[in-house]
Design an enzyme around this catalytic site. Structure first.
Site, PDB file in Angstrom:
ATOM      1  N   LYS A  15      -6.233   1.312  -8.964  1.00  0.00           N
ATOM      2  CA  LYS A  15      -7.496   1.953  -9.361  1.00  0.00           C
ATOM      3  C   LYS A  15      -7.227   3.222 -10.169  1.00  0.00           C
ATOM      4  O   LYS A  15      -7.780   3.427 -11.235  1.00  0.00           O
ATOM      5  CB  LYS A  15      -8.335   2.347  -8.121  1.00  0.00           C
ATOM      6  N   ARG A  90     -16.884   3.993  -0.808  1.00  0.00           N
ATOM      7  CA  ARG A  90     -15.950   3.335   0.106  1.00  0.00           C
ATOM      8  C   ARG A  90     -16.632   2.802   1.351  1.00  0.00           C
ATOM      9  O   ARG A  90     -15.984   2.201   2.196  1.00  0.00           O
ATOM     10  CB  ARG A  90     -14.922   4.358   0.548  1.00  0.00           C
ATOM     11  N   ARG A 129       5.900   4.165  -4.397  1.00  0.00           N
ATOM     12  CA  ARG A 129       5.221   5.163  -5.232  1.00  0.00           C
ATOM     13  C   ARG A 129       5.730   6.582  -5.001  1.00  0.00           C
ATOM     14  O   ARG A 129       5.933   7.017  -3.880  1.00  0.00           O
ATOM     15  CB  ARG A 129       3.717   5.144  -4.966  1.00  0.00           C
ATOM     16  N   ARG A 159       3.675  10.343  -1.461  1.00  0.00           N
ATOM     17  CA  ARG A 159       2.369  10.828  -1.014  1.00  0.00           C
ATOM     18  C   ARG A 159       2.356  10.845   0.512  1.00  0.00           C
ATOM     19  O   ARG A 159       2.922   9.962   1.145  1.00  0.00           O
ATOM     20  CB  ARG A 159       1.264   9.909  -1.563  1.00  0.00           C
ATOM     21  N   ARG A 170      -4.593   2.254   6.450  1.00  0.00           N
ATOM     22  CA  ARG A 170      -5.467   2.302   5.262  1.00  0.00           C
ATOM     23  C   ARG A 170      -5.928   0.886   4.892  1.00  0.00           C
ATOM     24  O   ARG A 170      -7.078   0.689   4.499  1.00  0.00           O
ATOM     25  CB  ARG A 170      -4.725   2.940   4.096  1.00  0.00           C
TER      26      ARG A 170
HETATM   27  P1  AP5 Z   1      -2.397   3.417  -8.013  1.00  0.00           P
HETATM   28  O1  AP5 Z   1      -2.987   3.328  -9.362  1.00  0.00           O
HETATM   29  O2  AP5 Z   1      -2.032   4.758  -7.498  1.00  0.00           O
HETATM   30  O3  AP5 Z   1      -3.329   2.628  -6.955  1.00  0.00           O
HETATM   31  P2  AP5 Z   1      -4.678   3.044  -6.260  1.00  0.00           P
HETATM   32  O4  AP5 Z   1      -5.517   1.821  -6.206  1.00  0.00           O
HETATM   33  O5  AP5 Z   1      -5.246   4.256  -6.912  1.00  0.00           O
HETATM   34  O6  AP5 Z   1      -4.126   3.345  -4.796  1.00  0.00           O
HETATM   35  P3  AP5 Z   1      -4.361   4.585  -3.841  1.00  0.00           P
HETATM   36  O7  AP5 Z   1      -3.245   4.537  -2.847  1.00  0.00           O
HETATM   37  O8  AP5 Z   1      -4.561   5.846  -4.600  1.00  0.00           O
HETATM   38  O9  AP5 Z   1      -5.710   4.140  -3.177  1.00  0.00           O
HETATM   39  P4  AP5 Z   1      -6.358   4.656  -1.914  1.00  0.00           P
HETATM   40  O10 AP5 Z   1      -7.699   4.043  -2.048  1.00  0.00           O
HETATM   41  O11 AP5 Z   1      -5.612   4.332  -0.684  1.00  0.00           O
HETATM   42  O12 AP5 Z   1      -6.257   6.265  -2.023  1.00  0.00           O
HETATM   43  P5  AP5 Z   1      -7.255   7.402  -2.494  1.00  0.00           P
HETATM   44  O13 AP5 Z   1      -6.450   8.458  -3.130  1.00  0.00           O
HETATM   45  O14 AP5 Z   1      -8.424   6.858  -3.219  1.00  0.00           O
HETATM   46  O15 AP5 Z   1      -1.100   2.469  -7.961  1.00  0.00           O
HETATM   47  C1  AP5 Z   1      -0.282   2.403  -6.811  1.00  0.00           C
HETATM   48  C2  AP5 Z   1       1.199   2.288  -7.208  1.00  0.00           C
HETATM   49  O16 AP5 Z   1       1.398   1.048  -7.869  1.00  0.00           O
HETATM   50  C3  AP5 Z   1       1.666   3.371  -8.182  1.00  0.00           C
HETATM   51  O17 AP5 Z   1       3.001   3.692  -7.908  1.00  0.00           O
HETATM   52  C4  AP5 Z   1       1.524   2.704  -9.557  1.00  0.00           C
HETATM   53  O18 AP5 Z   1       2.423   3.223 -10.497  1.00  0.00           O
HETATM   54  C5  AP5 Z   1       1.821   1.257  -9.213  1.00  0.00           C
HETATM   55  N1  AP5 Z   1       1.070   0.301 -10.042  1.00  0.00           N
HETATM   56  C6  AP5 Z   1      -0.209   0.437 -10.504  1.00  0.00           C
HETATM   57  N2  AP5 Z   1      -0.567  -0.657 -11.207  1.00  0.00           N
HETATM   58  C7  AP5 Z   1       0.495  -1.510 -11.168  1.00  0.00           C
HETATM   59  C8  AP5 Z   1       0.728  -2.816 -11.717  1.00  0.00           C
HETATM   60  N3  AP5 Z   1      -0.207  -3.455 -12.437  1.00  0.00           N
HETATM   61  N4  AP5 Z   1       1.923  -3.392 -11.481  1.00  0.00           N
HETATM   62  C9  AP5 Z   1       2.881  -2.756 -10.744  1.00  0.00           C
HETATM   63  N5  AP5 Z   1       2.730  -1.511 -10.222  1.00  0.00           N
HETATM   64  C10 AP5 Z   1       1.537  -0.892 -10.430  1.00  0.00           C
HETATM   65  O19 AP5 Z   1      -7.785   7.959  -1.076  1.00  0.00           O
HETATM   66  C11 AP5 Z   1      -6.915   8.624  -0.195  1.00  0.00           C
HETATM   67  C12 AP5 Z   1      -7.660   9.050   1.055  1.00  0.00           C
HETATM   68  O20 AP5 Z   1      -8.717   9.979   0.707  1.00  0.00           O
HETATM   69  C13 AP5 Z   1      -8.380   7.937   1.821  1.00  0.00           C
HETATM   70  O21 AP5 Z   1      -7.502   7.276   2.710  1.00  0.00           O
HETATM   71  C14 AP5 Z   1      -9.484   8.719   2.544  1.00  0.00           C
HETATM   72  O22 AP5 Z   1      -8.962   9.391   3.663  1.00  0.00           O
HETATM   73  C15 AP5 Z   1      -9.875   9.766   1.510  1.00  0.00           C
HETATM   74  N6  AP5 Z   1     -10.983   9.340   0.633  1.00  0.00           N
HETATM   75  C16 AP5 Z   1     -10.949   9.199  -0.727  1.00  0.00           C
HETATM   76  N7  AP5 Z   1     -12.143   8.795  -1.200  1.00  0.00           N
HETATM   77  C17 AP5 Z   1     -12.959   8.666  -0.115  1.00  0.00           C
HETATM   78  C18 AP5 Z   1     -14.319   8.249   0.045  1.00  0.00           C
HETATM   79  N8  AP5 Z   1     -15.079   7.907  -1.014  1.00  0.00           N
HETATM   80  N9  AP5 Z   1     -14.818   8.217   1.316  1.00  0.00           N
HETATM   81  C19 AP5 Z   1     -14.072   8.588   2.376  1.00  0.00           C
HETATM   82  N10 AP5 Z   1     -12.780   8.978   2.292  1.00  0.00           N
HETATM   83  C20 AP5 Z   1     -12.229   9.021   1.049  1.00  0.00           C
HETATM   84 MG    MG Z   2      -5.487   6.265  -6.328  1.00  0.00          MG
END
Ligand code: AP5
Ligand code: MG
Length: 227
Positions: A15, A90, A129, A159, A170
C-alpha cells in the site's frame, strides 16, 4: 473532479509503496495513517503515548482518534484535487465516517483499490523490510547496498512492529477488522482488486490502468445518480 484513491490490503501488500508512486505521479498528497502515527510517536506528541502501545502490539488505534486525524487532514486545501489514502479506513466504522466526511465536503467518489498478496509472501516481505530511522521511507535494494536512505541519508532499521510475533497479530487483526472493509466497498462501481504479487513496476502499471478505468466508472455513476 478530484481523484480520491483508497489503498486497501493486508500488512505488507505494498500500500505504502504504491501510494507513494501514485501520489508523486499524479501530484496528489499521500496520506498514510501509519506514517502519521509513527511520526507522532517520534515527536512525542500526546496522542502518540497510547497509540504507540497499540502499534507495538499490532492492534488498531481507536476509531475516534483516527477519524479526528483524517477529518483534519482532509479539511486542508491540498486535498481539493484529490488524495491517495494509505491505511485508512481499517474498520467498517471508519469507512462509514469517511463516507460522511466525503459527502459533507462535496468531494467526488472514492476509487477503492484492494491490493491482493498471498500470506506467505506478506510474511516474507515484512521480515525483510527495513525503513529509514529518520524519514521513515521504505529501503529499496539500492539503499541496502549503500547502507543508508536515498532520500535523507538516514540509517536503516527494522520497523518496531515487523517482528514475527507482531506480524502474526497484525495479520489476525486485518482478517478480523479490516477484511470487512473490503466487503463494505465491494459492491461499488469504483471498487477494483489489483494483483500485488508481481514486481513493483508491474503492480504500478496495473494500478494506473485500473484507476483510470474505475475513475471513468465513478464519473458516469455520479452523473447517472444526479439524473
Ligand atoms: P509496503 O509498501 O511497506 O506495504 P504496506 O502495505 O504499506 O505494509 P505496512 O506494513 O505498512 O501495512 P500495515 O497496514 O501493517 O501498517 P501501517 O503503517 O498502515 O511494502 C512492504 C515491504 O514489501 C517493503 O519492504 C517493500 O519494499 C516491499 N514491497 C512492496 N511492494 C512489493 C512488491 N510488489 N514486490 C516485492 N516487494 C514489495 O499501520 C501500522 C499500525 O498503525 C497499525 O498496526 C495500527 O496500529 C496503526 N494504524 C494505522 N492506521 C490505522 C487506522 N486507520 N486505524 C487504526 N489503527 C491504525
Ligand atoms: Mg505502509
Amino acid at each position: 473532479m478530484g481523484l480520491n484513491v483508497i489503498m486497501l490490503g493486508p500488512p505488507g501488500a505494498g500500500k505504502g509503496t504504491q501510494a507513494e508512486r501514485l501520489a508523486a505521479q499524479r501530484g496528489l498528497p499521500k496520506i498514510s495513517t501509519g506514517d502519521m502515527l509513527r511520526d507522532a510517536v517520534k515527536r512525542g506528541l500526546p496522542l502518540a503515548l497510547k497509540a504507540r502501545e497499540e502499534m507495538d502490539r499490532g492492534e488498531l488505534v481507536d476509531d475516534q482518534t483516527m477519524i479526528n486525524i483524517i477529518r483534519e487532514r482532509l479539511s486542508r486545501a491540498d486535498t481539493d484535487a484529490g488524495f491517495v489514502l494509505d491505511g485508512f479506513p481499517r474498520t467498517v466504522f471508519q469507512g462509514r465516517e469517511l463516507d460522511a466526511i466525503m459527502e459533507d465536503r462535496g468531494k467526488g467518489p472514492l476509487v477503492v483499490i484492494d491490493i491482493a498478496v498471498p500470506e506467505e509472501e506478506l510474511v516474507r516481505r515484512l521480515a525483510a523490510r527495513r525503513i529509514c530511522s529518520s524519514c521513515g521511507m521504505n529501503a529499496e535494494p539500492t539503499d541496502e547496498a549503500a547502507g543508508v536512505c536515498r532520500r535523507c541519508g538516514g540509517t536503516l532499521v527494522h520497523r518496531a512492529d515487523d517482528n514475527e510475533c507482531v506480524v502474526r497479530e497484525r495479520l489476525r487483526v486485518y482478517a478480523e477488522q479490516t477484511k470487512p472493509v473490503v466487503d463494505y466497498y465491494r459492491g461499488r462501481p469504483t471498487f477494483r482488486t489489483v494483483n500485488g504479487a508481481q514486481p513493483p513496476d508491474r503492480v504500478a502499471e496495473e494500478l494506473e490502468a485500473t484507476i483510470a478505468d474505475a475513475a471513468r466508472a465513478g464519473a458516469s455513476f455520479s452523473l447517472g445518480a444526479q439524473r
